[in-house]
Each structure stands twice: as structure tokens, then as C-alpha cells.
Write an enzyme that holds these catalytic residues in place. Structure first.
Site, short mmCIF file in Angstrom:
data_model
loop_
_atom_site.label_atom_id
_atom_site.label_comp_id
_atom_site.label_asym_id
_atom_site.label_seq_id
_atom_site.Cartn_x
_atom_site.Cartn_y
_atom_site.Cartn_z
CB THR A 177 -0.96 0.01 1.21
OG1 THR A 177 -0.23 -0.33 2.39
CG2 THR A 177 -2.08 -0.99 1.01
CB THR A 178 4.26 2.02 1.32
OG1 THR A 178 3.87 1.73 2.67
CG2 THR A 178 5.24 3.16 1.35
CE1 TYR A 210 -16.80 1.70 2.02
CE2 TYR A 210 -17.86 -0.14 0.92
CZ TYR A 210 -17.91 1.15 1.40
OH TYR A 210 -19.05 1.88 1.28
CE1 TYR A 243 -0.12 -4.48 6.79
CE2 TYR A 243 -0.49 -4.04 4.46
CZ TYR A 243 -0.15 -3.60 5.73
OH TYR A 243 0.14 -2.27 5.94
CB ILE A 269 7.03 -5.46 5.96
CG1 ILE A 269 7.37 -6.91 5.66
CG2 ILE A 269 6.79 -4.69 4.66
CD1 ILE A 269 6.28 -7.70 4.96
NE ARG A 272 -2.51 2.61 5.56
CZ ARG A 272 -2.50 3.77 4.91
NH1 ARG A 272 -3.45 4.03 4.03
NH2 ARG A 272 -1.56 4.66 5.10
CE LYS A 327 3.46 -4.15 6.63
NZ LYS A 327 3.37 -3.32 5.39
#
Length: 297
Positions: free
Chosen positions: A46-47, A109, A135, A206, A140, A164
Site C-alpha cells: 500500500t505504501t 471496506y 497482512y 516490513i 486501514r 505482517k
């Protein structure tokens, strides 16, 4: 998996001032991370602002990183989302020969139940030709993948090899470390508590800040893995203010300002993200200058 122990970095996608991808800057970032001693690279996390990249751009970045890396470090590819069928289709059709594992985020979502999260990753595990890193990032995704769900997946699927963990909850991370199968890796997804997680038995991190300060951060994690606690915490406390600052106005706006201060890349992000404001930019620039002075001394 030994290749996932230590410091992985979630690579940014650098942009020019006109918002096009800056492939020369991407080369500098990858080489800076590798030369700084990180252990593996994560592509299209996502980064990387993958939500604002076209499919063509994503493929261009993936191929560029493979080419720049030239097999020097293990690579992990972000393959996740909230459409399970679409992810499964990608897993069945993509060439993963350059990658050691995928990193797959818990569905965002939709807010599935724990059973829904389990079934989502069950489908991914059954389709993936390479190992899977779960993850969990509730801030988020709006849902927390509970330790019981993670451990169930780890026990049921031999290719689910790691998580993660970015809930920011040390007690939850410790529960995972305590109860997960022997070879399952708990990887911190939170830079600020990466060292405590490692000292509790985690496998590493990470990281976002690790690509801006690869030498310092990866050495800190190595010291932690070797239980050299006081030495590791010296670096933790040196970097802690900067870790707070790079997330203050959103990721990756903060780390991109670090790259601008280092002369590696522009601080450009794509909407709906915006660059850090002048006040934060000044503080980050000052930290970079201070860190350079400390290293020279």
C-alpha cells in the site's frame, strides 16, 4: 522462511512533479535500500500508492524493480484486495518466478466476519503458487484479523507462512508469537514497535522508514534478533521522532519528504494524498541533516 527474517521495506512509487512515475528515482531508492543492508523488498504494497496506479503502471513498476534488483534480494509482491475472485484469478495467471512470496492484505471496506476473512485467505492459499504473508492493518481495513483466525490459517495451509501484523497492539502480537505454529513468522508492520516485537520473538519488520534509513533500521533489527537490547534501543530512540513524523500527515507523504531531503526522489504523491506541509517538511529536513551529521561524526 529464512528469506523473510530481518528487515523488508515496502517500496514507494516515486513520481515526478508532473505525477508520472520516476523510474530513475525508483532505481536510486532500490539501490539505496539494498546498499543500506535491508534483507528483502516488498513491491506494490500500500505504501506504493497502488490504489492510484493504473494496471499498466503497476506492471511497469513491478518489472522495473525486478530488473533493478537483478536477483540481489528476495522480492515479495503485494497481491491483495477486497474482491476474492479477482485476486484468485491474478494468482492463477501471473508469473511469480521472480518472487519469494506474496503479501495479501485482509479485505478492506467490506468488513467481513472472521469466518469471511478465513474463507478469503483459504481461497488465496489454495490458488497461490508461492508462499503467502497475511497482512493485518485494522486502521486501514476497518476490521481486525484476530489471532485465532491467523493461527487457524497457519495450521490449515502450509503455504501461509507469515503475517505482517500492523494492529499496533503489542499484546495481540505476543499472542500470535506464543500460539502460532513453530515456523510461522510474525513480522511487524508497525515501525515504532518493530523492535519490541522482534525482542518478543518476532521475525522482523516490513518497514516504511527502513527505506529512508536502511543502514540504521536494518542494523537495529539485526541487533534485536541477536538480543543485543541496549544497542538496538539506541537506534530505536534516535529514529523514534522521525518515525512519528513520517506518518503524521499520511503515508507515503512523510517518507517521500525524507527522500527529497536526501536528494533521491521528489516528494510528489497522487491525489487524494497531498505532500506534507511546510512545517512538517522543515522538521523532516532538519532530522535528515542531523542524522547525516551524526553519521559523519
Amino acid at each position: 522462511m529464512q528469506s523473510l527474517i530481518g528487515t523488508g521495506v515496502a517500496l514507494v512509487t516515486p513520481f515526478k512533479k508532473d505525477f508520472s512515475i520516476d523510474f530513475e528515482a525508483l532505481q536510486r531508492i532500490v539501490n539505496f535500500s539494498i546498499d543500506g543492508g535491508v534483507d528483502y523488498l516488498v513491491v506494490m504494497g500500500t505504501t506504493a500508492e497502488n490504489a492510484t496506479l493504473t494496471q499498466v503502471e503497476k506492471e511497469q513498476v513491478i518489472n522495473a524493480v525486478i530488473d533493478i534488483n537483478k536477483g540481489r534480494l528476495p522480492l515479495v509482491l503485494g497481491v491483495g484486495g477486497n474482491n476474492t475472485m479477482q485476486i484468485v484469478e491474478e494468482l492463477k495467471t501471473r508469473d511469480f518466478s521472480a518472487f519469494d512470496a506474496i503479501l495479501s492484505v485482509s479485505p478492506y471496506y467490506n468488513k467481513p466476519t472472521q469466518e469471511g476473512i478465513y474463507q478469503h485467505f483459504k481461497a488465496i492459499a489454495e490458488a497461490s503458487p508461492i508462499p503467502v504473508i497475511l497482512y493485518n492493518v485494522p486502521g486501514r481495513t476497518a476490521s481486525n484479523m484476530l489471532p485465532a483466525t491467523v493461527i487457524r490459517l497457519a495450521k490449515d495451509f502450509s503455504n501461509v507462512v507469515a503475517i505482517k501484523e500492523a494492529a499496533g497492539d503489542m499484546a495481540q502480537a505476543m499472542q500470535l508469537i506464543k500460539n502460532a505454529p513453530k515456523d510461522f513468522l510474525v513480522i511487524s508492520g508497525d515501525d515504532m514497535i518493530a523492535l519490541p516485537i522482534v525482542l518478543a520473538g518476532g521475525a522482523g519488520v516490513i518497514s516504511v522508514i527502513g527505506q529512508g534509513f536502511p543502514k540504521e533500521f536494518s542494523e537495529m533489527i539485526r541487533l534485536g534478533l541477536n538480543k543485543k537490547v541496549s544497542e538496538a534501543f539506541k537506534t530505536q530512540y534516535f529514529l523514534s521522532d522521525c518515525i512519528d513524523m513520517i506518518f503524521e500527515q499520511g503515508n507515503p507523504a512523510g517518507i517521500k519528504q525524507i527522500f527529497q531531503a536526501l536528494g533521491i526522489a521528489e516528494n510528489t504523491v497522487r491525489l487524494p494524498l497531498v505532500s506534507v506541509d511546510d512545517s512538517l517538511a522543515k522538521r523532516l529536513n532538519e532530522f535528515v541533516q542531523h542524522s547525516i551529521k551524526v553519521e559523519q561524526d
